[in-house]
Design an enzyme around this catalytic site. Structure first.
Site, PDB file in Angstrom:
ATOM      1  N   ILE A 150       8.119  47.153  12.333  1.00 18.70           N
ATOM      2  CA  ILE A 150       9.282  47.873  11.850  1.00 18.70           C
ATOM      3  C   ILE A 150      10.289  48.049  12.975  1.00 18.70           C
ATOM      4  O   ILE A 150       9.913  48.085  14.155  1.00 18.70           O
ATOM      5  CB  ILE A 150       8.853  49.240  11.250  1.00 18.70           C
ATOM      6  N   CYS A 151      11.562  48.113  12.611  1.00 21.43           N
ATOM      7  CA  CYS A 151      12.671  48.424  13.524  1.00 21.43           C
ATOM      8  C   CYS A 151      12.856  47.300  14.556  1.00 21.43           C
ATOM      9  O   CYS A 151      13.148  46.180  14.181  1.00 21.43           O
ATOM     10  CB  CYS A 151      12.443  49.787  14.160  1.00 21.43           C
ATOM     11  N   ALA A 152      12.682  47.594  15.828  1.00 24.06           N
ATOM     12  CA  ALA A 152      12.848  46.583  16.869  1.00 24.06           C
ATOM     13  C   ALA A 152      11.597  45.731  17.061  1.00 24.06           C
ATOM     14  O   ALA A 152      11.659  44.652  17.644  1.00 24.06           O
ATOM     15  CB  ALA A 152      13.221  47.244  18.197  1.00 24.06           C
ATOM     16  N   TYR A 166      15.705  46.140  12.719  1.00 28.26           N
ATOM     17  CA  TYR A 166      16.851  47.014  12.897  1.00 28.26           C
ATOM     18  C   TYR A 166      18.102  46.136  12.947  1.00 28.26           C
ATOM     19  O   TYR A 166      18.104  45.099  13.620  1.00 28.26           O
ATOM     20  CB  TYR A 166      16.695  47.824  14.188  1.00 28.26           C
TER      21      TYR A 166
END
Length: 187
Positions: free
Chosen positions: A102-104, A123
């Site tokens: 998730i995200c970066a 992200y």
């Protein structure tokens, strides 16, 4: 009982890591917080967590899924650790295993070469998107699943990410969503 390991490096995003751990444990799964270096890991916002294990203490081949939270510099530390890359490659190559980030953190998937020809999210930052080597970046939706790879966008998508992990591992998130009021609030 399904077994997952969430890999933690200093600078991890607390909401993404701890929220996911909480939801998976509520779903009755094992979710071991596994630190790369020290038993105590400090998140991007100064929250200290005592990991359940250190990477190398447990045989991750016995797990059903490996999960990477975002946050900086946690995600870059995960990306740059050769042990993490080997684990991701092994999980991606085994159709019975899954890998989620998730995200970066999907940048580690890019470095591991496991996104070739797959749809993925992260992200929405051009520098991070550029590191999803071989992937087709998807702008819509909170979570993207392509085969045994699960990716998501960031802190606000943590609930959708964690519930999707529960579903992808065959444990069904419906009752849990109801009990946590997610179904009532997020229609």
């Amino acid at each position: 009982m399904k077994k997952t390991a969430i890999l933690l490096a200093d600078g991890f995003e607390e909401i993404e890591a701890l929220g996911t751990v909480d939801i998976l444990r509520r779903a009755g799964m094992v979710c071991d917080m596994t630190a790369l270096a020290d038993q105590t890991v400090t998140g991007a916002h100064g929250v200290k967590v005592s990991a359940d294990a250190l990477l190398g203490d447990r045989d991750l081949t016995e797990y059903d899924m490996v999960i990477l939270p975002g946050g900086l510099p946690g995600a870059t530390t995960l990306r740059d650790d050769p042990r993490v890359i080997r684990i991701l490659q092994a999980f991606a190559a085994d159709p019975a295993k899954k890998a989620a980030a998730i995200c970066a953190a999907p940048i580690a998937f890019g470095k591991a070469g496991i996104l070739q020809g797959k749809k993925a999210a992260c992200y929405p930052d051009k520098g991070l998107i550029a590191q999803l080597t071989g992937a087709q970046y998807v702008e819509e939706g909170p979570v993207v699943v392509d085969g045994n790879i699960i990716t998501s966008r960031g802190p606000a998508t943590m609930y959708a990410f964690a519930y999707r992990i529960v579903d992808e591992l065959g444990c069904g998130s419906g009752t849990l969503k109801e009990d946590m009021l997610f179904s009532r609030i997020c229609k």
